[in-house]
Write a protein that holds these residues in place. Structure first.
Motif, PDB file in Angstrom:
ATOM      1  N   ALA A  37      -7.046  -7.085  -9.858  1.00 51.53           N
ATOM      2  CA  ALA A  37      -6.455  -8.420  -9.761  1.00 51.53           C
ATOM      3  C   ALA A  37      -6.258  -9.044 -11.137  1.00 51.53           C
ATOM      4  CB  ALA A  37      -7.341  -9.310  -8.891  1.00 51.53           C
ATOM      5  N   VAL A  38      -7.155  -8.712 -12.064  1.00 51.46           N
ATOM      6  CA  VAL A  38      -6.998  -9.108 -13.460  1.00 51.46           C
ATOM      7  C   VAL A  38      -6.766  -7.827 -14.258  1.00 51.46           C
ATOM      8  CG1 VAL A  38      -8.059 -10.215 -15.459  1.00 51.46           C
ATOM      9  CG2 VAL A  38      -8.515 -11.083 -13.152  1.00 51.46           C
ATOM     10  N   LEU A  39      -5.753  -7.811 -15.072  1.00 50.64           N
ATOM     11  CA  LEU A  39      -5.406  -6.599 -15.809  1.00 50.64           C
ATOM     12  C   LEU A  39      -6.562  -6.164 -16.711  1.00 50.64           C
ATOM     13  CD1 LEU A  39      -1.748  -7.432 -16.908  1.00 50.64           C
ATOM     14  CD2 LEU A  39      -2.527  -6.208 -14.865  1.00 50.64           C
ATOM     15  N   GLU A  40      -6.639  -4.860 -16.919  1.00 52.20           N
ATOM     16  CA  GLU A  40      -7.694  -4.303 -17.760  1.00 52.20           C
ATOM     17  C   GLU A  40      -7.101  -3.216 -18.638  1.00 52.20           C
ATOM     18  OE1 GLU A  40     -12.149  -2.283 -17.402  1.00 52.20           O
ATOM     19  OE2 GLU A  40     -10.942  -2.615 -15.593  1.00 52.20           O
ATOM     20  N   VAL A  41      -7.503  -3.238 -19.900  1.00 54.16           N
ATOM     21  CA  VAL A  41      -7.098  -2.181 -20.812  1.00 54.16           C
ATOM     22  C   VAL A  41      -8.144  -1.074 -20.745  1.00 54.16           C
ATOM     23  CG1 VAL A  41      -6.454  -1.573 -23.165  1.00 54.16           C
ATOM     24  CG2 VAL A  41      -6.057  -3.896 -22.324  1.00 54.16           C
ATOM     25  N   VAL A  42      -7.707   0.139 -20.460  1.00 55.10           N
ATOM     26  CA  VAL A  42      -8.603   1.297 -20.400  1.00 55.10           C
ATOM     27  C   VAL A  42      -7.996   2.390 -21.268  1.00 55.10           C
ATOM     28  CG1 VAL A  42      -9.682   3.047 -18.942  1.00 55.10           C
ATOM     29  CG2 VAL A  42      -9.364   0.714 -18.064  1.00 55.10           C
ATOM     30  N   ALA A  43      -8.773   2.836 -22.255  1.00 52.44           N
ATOM     31  CA  ALA A  43      -8.318   3.905 -23.147  1.00 52.44           C
ATOM     32  C   ALA A  43      -6.951   3.602 -23.761  1.00 52.44           C
ATOM     33  CB  ALA A  43      -8.283   5.236 -22.402  1.00 52.44           C
ATOM     34  N   GLY A  44      -6.740   2.343 -24.105  1.00 53.66           N
ATOM     35  CA  GLY A  44      -5.492   1.955 -24.753  1.00 53.66           C
ATOM     36  C   GLY A  44      -4.326   1.761 -23.808  1.00 53.66           C
ATOM     37  N   VAL A  46      -2.717  -0.026 -20.048  1.00 54.38           N
ATOM     38  CA  VAL A  46      -2.798  -0.983 -18.946  1.00 54.38           C
ATOM     39  C   VAL A  46      -2.056  -0.341 -17.776  1.00 54.38           C
ATOM     40  CG1 VAL A  46      -2.306  -3.316 -18.163  1.00 54.38           C
ATOM     41  CG2 VAL A  46      -2.794  -2.900 -20.586  1.00 54.38           C
ATOM     42  N   ASP A  47      -2.797   0.040 -16.741  1.00 53.57           N
ATOM     43  CA  ASP A  47      -2.217   0.824 -15.640  1.00 53.57           C
ATOM     44  C   ASP A  47      -2.525   0.201 -14.283  1.00 53.57           C
ATOM     45  OD1 ASP A  47      -1.189   2.827 -17.370  1.00 53.57           O
ATOM     46  OD2 ASP A  47      -3.143   3.810 -17.431  1.00 53.57           O
ATOM     47  N   PRO A  48      -2.001  -0.966 -14.000  1.00 53.47           N
ATOM     48  CA  PRO A  48      -2.265  -1.576 -12.697  1.00 53.47           C
ATOM     49  C   PRO A  48      -1.433  -0.917 -11.590  1.00 53.47           C
ATOM     50  CG  PRO A  48      -0.748  -2.934 -13.920  1.00 53.47           C
ATOM     51  CD  PRO A  48      -1.153  -1.817 -14.844  1.00 53.47           C
ATOM     52  N   VAL A  49      -1.885  -1.087 -10.381  1.00 59.90           N
ATOM     53  CA  VAL A  49      -1.131  -0.636  -9.206  1.00 59.90           C
ATOM     54  C   VAL A  49      -0.651  -1.886  -8.472  1.00 59.90           C
ATOM     55  CG1 VAL A  49      -1.212   0.599  -7.022  1.00 59.90           C
ATOM     56  CG2 VAL A  49      -2.457   1.494  -9.013  1.00 59.90           C
ATOM     57  N   VAL A  50       0.674  -2.004  -8.327  1.00 58.31           N
ATOM     58  CA  VAL A  50       1.273  -3.192  -7.725  1.00 58.31           C
ATOM     59  C   VAL A  50       1.894  -2.828  -6.386  1.00 58.31           C
ATOM     60  CG1 VAL A  50       3.080  -4.938  -7.960  1.00 58.31           C
ATOM     61  CG2 VAL A  50       1.671  -4.317  -9.939  1.00 58.31           C
ATOM     62  N   THR A  51       1.613  -3.646  -5.375  1.00 58.72           N
ATOM     63  CA  THR A  51       2.202  -3.446  -4.048  1.00 58.72           C
ATOM     64  C   THR A  51       3.051  -4.674  -3.700  1.00 58.72           C
ATOM     65  OG1 THR A  51       0.359  -2.074  -3.307  1.00 58.72           O
ATOM     66  CG2 THR A  51       1.740  -3.074  -1.598  1.00 58.72           C
ATOM     67  N   VAL A  52       4.325  -4.417  -3.374  1.00 58.49           N
ATOM     68  CA  VAL A  52       5.252  -5.477  -2.978  1.00 58.49           C
ATOM     69  C   VAL A  52       5.557  -5.294  -1.495  1.00 58.49           C
ATOM     70  CG1 VAL A  52       7.489  -6.562  -3.369  1.00 58.49           C
ATOM     71  CG2 VAL A  52       6.223  -5.538  -5.301  1.00 58.49           C
ATOM     72  N   THR A  53       5.350  -6.359  -0.709  1.00 58.23           N
ATOM     73  CA  THR A  53       5.616  -6.298   0.725  1.00 58.23           C
ATOM     74  C   THR A  53       6.841  -7.151   1.037  1.00 58.23           C
ATOM     75  OG1 THR A  53       3.279  -5.966   1.220  1.00 58.23           O
ATOM     76  CG2 THR A  53       4.690  -6.718   3.029  1.00 58.23           C
ATOM     77  N   TYR A  54       7.917  -6.484   1.506  1.00 52.42           N
ATOM     78  CA  TYR A  54       9.160  -7.171   1.889  1.00 52.42           C
ATOM     79  C   TYR A  54       9.106  -7.448   3.383  1.00 52.42           C
ATOM     80  CZ  TYR A  54      10.703  -5.477  -2.667  1.00 52.42           C
ATOM     81  OH  TYR A  54      10.804  -5.215  -4.007  1.00 52.42           O
ATOM     82  N   PRO A  55       9.304  -8.693   3.799  1.00 52.86           N
ATOM     83  CA  PRO A  55       9.208  -9.017   5.226  1.00 52.86           C
ATOM     84  C   PRO A  55      10.425  -8.511   6.006  1.00 52.86           C
ATOM     85  CG  PRO A  55       9.869 -10.944   3.978  1.00 52.86           C
ATOM     86  CD  PRO A  55       9.582  -9.872   2.971  1.00 52.86           C
ATOM     87  N   LYS A  56      10.326  -8.556   7.287  1.00 48.89           N
ATOM     88  CA  LYS A  56      11.411  -8.157   8.175  1.00 48.89           C
ATOM     89  C   LYS A  56      12.646  -9.028   7.902  1.00 48.89           C
ATOM     90  CE  LYS A  56      12.539  -7.712  13.099  1.00 48.89           C
ATOM     91  NZ  LYS A  56      12.052  -7.942  14.484  1.00 48.89           N
ATOM     92  N   ASP A  57      13.793  -8.360   7.931  1.00 45.02           N
ATOM     93  CA  ASP A  57      15.101  -9.023   7.762  1.00 45.02           C
ATOM     94  C   ASP A  57      15.277  -9.622   6.365  1.00 45.02           C
ATOM     95  OD1 ASP A  57      15.727  -8.387  10.357  1.00 45.02           O
ATOM     96  OD2 ASP A  57      15.011 -10.309  11.162  1.00 45.02           O
ATOM     97  N   TYR A  58      14.517  -9.111   5.400  1.00 46.02           N
ATOM     98  CA  TYR A  58      14.680  -9.613   4.039  1.00 46.02           C
ATOM     99  C   TYR A  58      15.592  -8.714   3.210  1.00 46.02           C
ATOM    100  CZ  TYR A  58      13.807 -10.956  -0.782  1.00 46.02           C
ATOM    101  OH  TYR A  58      13.979 -11.356  -2.084  1.00 46.02           O
ATOM    102  N   PHE A  59      15.366  -7.417   3.247  1.00 43.03           N
ATOM    103  CA  PHE A  59      16.072  -6.512   2.341  1.00 43.03           C
ATOM    104  C   PHE A  59      17.433  -6.148   2.926  1.00 43.03           C
ATOM    105  CE2 PHE A  59      16.897  -3.333  -0.724  1.00 43.03           C
ATOM    106  CZ  PHE A  59      15.974  -3.499  -1.758  1.00 43.03           C
ATOM    107  N   ASN A  60      18.493  -6.617   2.292  1.00 37.44           N
ATOM    108  CA  ASN A  60      19.861  -6.372   2.754  1.00 37.44           C
ATOM    109  C   ASN A  60      20.183  -4.878   2.665  1.00 37.44           C
ATOM    110  OD1 ASN A  60      22.833  -6.081   2.600  1.00 37.44           O
ATOM    111  ND2 ASN A  60      22.799  -8.340   2.667  1.00 37.44           N
ATOM    112  N   PRO A  61      20.712  -4.254   3.725  1.00 34.20           N
ATOM    113  CA  PRO A  61      20.985  -2.812   3.729  1.00 34.20           C
ATOM    114  C   PRO A  61      22.029  -2.392   2.705  1.00 34.20           C
ATOM    115  CG  PRO A  61      21.022  -3.696   5.965  1.00 34.20           C
ATOM    116  CD  PRO A  61      21.004  -4.862   5.050  1.00 34.20           C
ATOM    117  N   ASN A  62      22.804  -3.339   2.170  1.00 34.86           N
ATOM    118  CA  ASN A  62      23.923  -2.980   1.304  1.00 34.86           C
ATOM    119  C   ASN A  62      23.673  -3.274  -0.177  1.00 34.86           C
ATOM    120  OD1 ASN A  62      25.843  -2.183   3.423  1.00 34.86           O
ATOM    121  ND2 ASN A  62      25.596  -4.322   4.067  1.00 34.86           N
ATOM    122  N   VAL A  63      22.427  -3.556  -0.556  1.00 34.08           N
ATOM    123  CA  VAL A  63      22.183  -3.949  -1.944  1.00 34.08           C
ATOM    124  C   VAL A  63      21.280  -2.938  -2.647  1.00 34.08           C
ATOM    125  CG1 VAL A  63      22.417  -6.388  -1.384  1.00 34.08           C
ATOM    126  CG2 VAL A  63      20.136  -5.349  -1.428  1.00 34.08           C
TER     127      VAL A  63
END
Length: 545
Positions: A37-44, A46-63
């Protein structure tokens, strides 16, 4: 009718999915999480894992959506190459996000840049539909970044080879009274003999020398190992008594201590030593008999059976064993460190290898240390001085000189292997350094292995390696902090330097102990650099410093 239904369904799908403009307006419905949740430098890194959740009917099929992760920090920003996602109707090779809703997880990577300790991670995105491009609101993902591991003390530990200089020289002065076979009578010729005279002279000299002390005296009597053991034991005892009486006469007028008187009996140990040092024919056979049999009677019988050999023994060896030893145990104070330094200035040529190594170890000036080691190398071809010179260069950061000097050293020596690891550590060749430290296995190498493990993000093993290493307070505390073993970190923080106080402040901050944290920081601020660090350190971001 069927064609109409298909057309209607397609139209309904288009309506249900947001247009690019609506995607921008509905961006607040997109959820983003980050680990950590707070970034951390490890061995030089910064390797966070980010998850993005798009809700239903949000992502346009043509974009197509381009998402650029960016770390914004004091003095600049670092952006990754954009991730690209496409709707279900786009004919391309990007990752597809369904209109029905979907979570997308990505592992990010940034190289650490100074200033990132006070920063935040954000996602910048735009939607492309045909020739139209619309920017989406920027999403802040996480604050950062912890750089606590960078507090590691990473210079490396190199042990200097110890000298064998004796602060107190323990010796013994000795004379002997010889006896005739089967006799315990002390002859006048023995009392006036060279051995006794030299012993008394050595005793007087020891008493006259202010550096020397006679600690104890002894009389030890023996019998040669021939004949019945019982009779020899009695004879040895009688010799101890006659030697004791002779001692009183001999030492009259000489300063001495009362001796401890012992009777050994048959002197098989002395017999073996004299045979080993002799030129007697078949002496190896005699020594073999001694090793094969422990019973004195069997030994004597086997040796007597070698008649020619026994004749030689009677003439050369056995008479030397009919004796009483007069012993003075003496201790002499050697030159002190201060005296050695003075001798170094005025008469250095009288100093032997051990004295030079000692005086180098107590010299305060590194240039002087280097000069002394060079003298020891020149005069005695001293491998220890050569190694210590390399260790001195490493401690001064003169890595090129250290590397050149290593060519003269024994590559199999664990101390040398550790020194090579320290050189690799200085070059940030952590793979080579780790290999060397694991192979060396010395206490210094274990400390150094802990450094490499911290620098390369192997925190759990670092804590295991450092927990039982003496004299490694700072990095041990740090390893426990990095593995969230806060109680152990505090227990291990027994050093009093500012950096350890700073680490204790971090422990207190993580435990929510505000008053302790501030007290520890005040002590740490004796180092002005730590005060500047604390102002930006995310470890203390929740507190008013």
């Amino acid at each position: 009718m069927k064609k109409f239904l298909i057309f209607f369904a397609a139209t309904a799908l288009t309506v249900a999915c947001a247009s690019p403009e609506k995607m921008a307006k509905m961006a607040e419905n997109v959820k983003v999480t980050c680990e950590p949740a707070v970034l951390e430098v490890v061995a030089g890194n910064v390797d966070p894992v980010v998850t993005v959740t798009y809700p239903k009917d949000y992502f346009n099929p043509n974009v197509v959506m381009e998402v650029t992760p960016v770390i914004v920090y004091e003095g600049g920003e670092a952006a990754m190459k954009p991730f690209k996602y496409q709707g279900e109707k786009v004919k391309n090779n990007y990752k597809v996000v369904a209109a029905a809703g979907q979570s997308v997880t990505e592992r990010l990577h940034f190289d650490y840049v100074p200033g990132m300790e006070k920063s935040h991670l954000e996602l910048r995105a735009k939607v492309v539909a045909g020739k139209k491009s619309i920017n989406l609101p920027t999403k802040k993902v996480a604050d950062g970044a912890y750089t606590t591991y960078m507090l590691v003390k990473k210079a490396g530990n190199v042990a200097f080879k110890k000298d064998n200089y004796q602060d107190v020289i323990v010796t013994s002065k000795e004379g002997q009274i010889k006896y005739l076979v089967n006799s315990s009578e002390v002859r006048n010729s023995e009392l006036k003999g060279t051995s006794v005279k030299e012993f008394l002279a050595a005793l007087d000299a020891a008493n006259a020398d202010e550096r020397t002390t006679v600690k104890s005296t002894e009389i030890v009597a023996y019998a040669s190992p021939e004949g019945a053991e019982k009779l020899n034991n009695k004879l040895s005892g009688n010799r101890s008594e006659s030697a004791s009486k002779a001692w009183d006469k001999l030492t009259k007028g000489h300063e001495t201590l009362d001796p401890t008187v012992r009777s050994v009996g048959e002197d098989w140990e002395g017999f073996q030593q004299l045979v080993s040092e002799s030129n007697i024919e078949d002496k190896e056979l005699i020594l073999r008999v001694l090793s094969m049999y422990s019973d004195p009677a069997v030994r004597e019988n086997e040796i007597r059976n070698m008649s020619q050999v026994f004749t030689a023994l009677k003439g050369e060896v056995l008479p030397e064993l009919r004796r009483a030893r007069l012993i003075a145990n003496v201790e002499t104070k050697n030159y002190t460190n201060e005296e050695l330094l003075d001798i170094l200035k005025n008469n250095e040529n009288i100093l032997d290898e051990e004295a030079l190594l000692r005086v180098a170890s107590v010299a305060q000036d590194n240039d002087q240390k280097e000069s002394i080691y060079r003298k020891a190398i020149e005069r005695f071809d001293s491998p220890r001085a050569q190694y210590n010179l390399v260790a001195l260069y490493l401690s001064e950061g003169k890595d090129a000189k250290a590397e050149a000097g290593m060519a003269e050293l024994n590559a199999a020596d664990p101390d040398v292997i550790n020194a090579k690891g320290v050189l690799a550590l200085h070059k940030e060749d952590f793979v080579q350094a780790e290999q060397c430290f694991r192979k060396a296995g010395t206490p210094e190498a274990k400390k150094n292995l802990g450094i490499v493990l911290i620098l390369t993000g192997q925190y759990e093993e670092a804590a295991q390696v450092l927990k039982n290493v003496d004299g490694c307070c700072h990095n041990t505390v740090l390893a426990y902090i990095l593995t969230d073993q806060l109680d152990k970190a505090m227990e291990s923080a027994h050093c009093g330097d500012p950096k350890v106080w700073y680490l204790k402040a971090i422990v207190a901050a993580r435990q929510g102990k505000v008053n302790e944290m501030k007290t520890f920081l005040e002590r740490a601020y004796k180092n002005p650099d730590l005060k500047a660090r604390a102002a930006k350190d995310i470890e203390f971001a929740a507190y008013d410093l």
